[in-house]
Write a protein that holds these residues in place. Structure first.
Motif, mmCIF file in Angstrom:
data_model
loop_
_atom_site.group_PDB
_atom_site.id
_atom_site.type_symbol
_atom_site.label_atom_id
_atom_site.label_comp_id
_atom_site.label_asym_id
_atom_site.label_seq_id
_atom_site.Cartn_x
_atom_site.Cartn_y
_atom_site.Cartn_z
ATOM 1 N N GLY A 93 43.928 18.784 37.891
ATOM 2 C CA GLY A 93 44.589 18.137 37.919
ATOM 3 C C GLY A 93 45.552 18.304 39.073
ATOM 4 N N SER A 94 46.359 19.933 39.142
ATOM 5 C CA SER A 94 47.287 20.042 39.831
ATOM 6 C C SER A 94 46.429 20.835 40.880
ATOM 7 C CB SER A 94 47.536 21.397 39.460
ATOM 8 O OG SER A 94 48.726 21.770 40.345
ATOM 9 N N THR B 286 45.967 17.130 42.969
ATOM 10 C CA THR B 286 46.601 16.317 43.157
ATOM 11 C C THR B 286 47.740 16.830 44.228
ATOM 12 O OG1 THR B 286 46.964 15.345 40.640
ATOM 13 C CG2 THR B 286 48.170 15.358 42.454
ATOM 14 N N GLU C 294 55.617 10.899 41.322
ATOM 15 C CA GLU C 294 54.128 9.738 42.418
ATOM 16 C C GLU C 294 54.368 7.887 42.551
ATOM 17 O OE1 GLU C 294 50.943 8.540 44.509
ATOM 18 O OE2 GLU C 294 51.649 10.421 43.660
#
Length: 491
Positions: A279-280, A283, A342
């Motif tokens: 995810g990091s 993203t 976000e």
């Protein structure tokens, strides 16, 4: 089902987690339990914790065997709070429902007294012992699936044959105990799990902990002694900081003489880490910058601080000064200590620093953090760092200790690695990699001299940290480590 039967559901022990794996049942159908008694140990994506039952009664059923991953909110054990006859013979305990395994290591004595004198506990914080007597340890040396044991990565081997048995323990595993001796080897659940993973019989381990408790280091030493042909790596650099926790294999390594493949289930911490890193990486747009710096003066200061009375009894190493240098750099460049919102499309600047230290453990990579590290003096920071190390080493890191981090340090130098491109801990804007400190030729005062040199790498989220800000932070850390007197002039 009788109205007197209460169903105990898998709780959320990690603030928002959705599942947990049942590591060990401490009770079986027909056993009597009391309010606050620990009935099982579970592993979440963040920590291994013990679950106390909130009822008095008789266990009617264990709904899942050990090794099962269960969703939060699912019933795992039924307790008849009105008491009554034991469970029917057909109700096999969960441990017996497990699939047949390969030949197992010898087990500790089978007949054990049930725990007495327990007090109610907080989930994840262990058991409060009775003030009148020591409670028997719950988790015996359960049979472990036989597999070639991996030597621990940390250099902790014992020379010669296997370590002597625990004083008072049977000479042969499984033999009747000597009167008055401990009913089983004394060890905490994470240590027992490590022994199981490494195929170490706890009866053969010599304890070095207080009150005869077996520590992780004891198990690692026994594993290394049992496999003398596998050499642990030599220390990379005597002056280099130790890792936040000893690094051991997540599972026993497969032998090239046996099966061609080994499949290791991805669960618990390793599963959560994999999801977070993916995810990091996909993203946050990562940028990594590097700087090589002469840290000779810092290494000299480390040696001086070790002799300072104000630092007596504290863990003093280069990692401590790297941490302090990063805190100074953040104070000078506070915008690096932020996160990206976000949903709100906002940059959230933090006016506090929860300093994360990446730690490799048998359960996988964890990143506990030192709360309000920015407000701590050097001795206070050293104490907090030492406690973080000890807690991670013992497998007692609480979920809360791994939440709320704002910036992280990863010490790759302890493995002899010069540098790397670290991935951001989710929710943070920067992570600093500290490479190996090595003696290298360096131009110092116009002449080439041998100097202590290291390479630092700073990865940052390019959505909120531009090249100028990232470069300033990295340059400030390097400047403090090259001339540590800036810890005073820039503080």
């Amino acid at each position: 089902m009788s109205t007197s039967v209460r169903e105990f559901k898998m709780p959320d022990v990690g603030e928002g987690l959705t599942e947990a794996e049942i590591l060990k049942w401490y009770v079986q159908p027909g056993d009597t339990v009391t309010d606050g008694q620990v009935v099982c140990e579970v592993e979440t994506a963040k920590a291994a914790v013990e679950l106390p039952i909130p009822y008095d009664g008789v266990v009617r059923a264990l709904h899942f065997p050990e090794g099962t991953t269960v969703d939060v909110g699912t019933s795992i054990i039924a307790v008849d709070v009105a008491g009554g006859a034991p469970a029917e013979p057909g109700a096999a305990p969960a441990a017996e429902q497990r699939p047949a395994a390969a030949p197992a290591a010898p087990a500790a004595p089978a007949e054990e007294a049930k725990p007495q004198g327990r007090q109610p506990v907080l989930v994840g914080y262990g058991v409060v012992e009775s003030s009148t007597r020591r409670r028997p340890r719950k988790n015996g040396s359960a049979p472990a699936v036989a597999a070639p044991a991996a030597a621990p990565a940390a250099p902790a081997a014992l020379n010669g044959s296997a370590a002597p048995a625990v004083p008072g323990a049977p000479a042969v595993p499984g033999a009747p105990a000597v009167p008055g001796a401990p009913e089983r080897p004394l060890a905490k659940p994470p240590v027992r799990k490590l022994a199981k993973d490494l195929g170490v019989d706890l009866w053969s381990v010599r304890p070095t902990g207080p009150d005869g408790i077996i520590t992780r280091a004891d198990v690692q030493a026994a594993a290394a002694a049992a496999v003398p042909e596998v050499q642990a790596p030599a220390p990379v650099e005597a002056a280099q900081a130790a890792p936040a926790a000893p690094v051991t294999a997540a599972a026993p390594a497969a032998s090239f003489d046996g099966a061609r493949e080994t499949r290791i289930p991805v669960k618990g911490v390793r599963k959560a880490t994999a999801q977070a890193m993916v995810g990091s990486a996909f993203t946050a747009p990562h940028v990594t910058e590097f700087v090589t710096v002469d840290v000779t003066r810092t290494m000299k200061l480390v040696q001086e601080l070790k002799q300072d009375p104000d630092m007596a009894g504290l863990r003093v190493n280069p990692l401590l000064l790297v941490a302090k240098a990063l805190l100074v750099a953040i104070r000078r460049n506070p915008s690096i200590n932020a996160s990206w919102d976000e949903a709100g499309q906002e940059i959230v600047e933090k006016h506090y620093v929860n300093l994360g230290i990446a730690a490799a453990t048998p359960r996988g990579l964890i990143v506990p953090n030192i709360k309000d590290a920015h407000a701590k003096t050097l001795p206070e920071l050293a104490k907090a760092l030492g406690e973080l190390v000890a807690t991670a080493r013992e497998g007692r890191t609480a979920p809360a200790d791994m939440q709320g981090g704002t910036v992280t340090i990863t010490n790759v130098g302890v493995f002899g690695v010069d540098t790397g491109t670290p991935i951001l801990n989710p929710g943070e804007a920067a992570i600093l990699a500290f490479g190996a400190v090595k003696l290298q030729p360096w131009v110092h005062k116009g002449k080439v001299r041998p100097r202590q040199v290291t390479t630092l790498a700073l990865s940052f989220d390019h959505r909120l940290v531009d090249g100028e800000l990232g470069s300033k932070v990295l340059a400030d850390v390097a400047a403090v480590l090259e001339h540590p007197k800036r810890l005073i002039t820039w503080a």
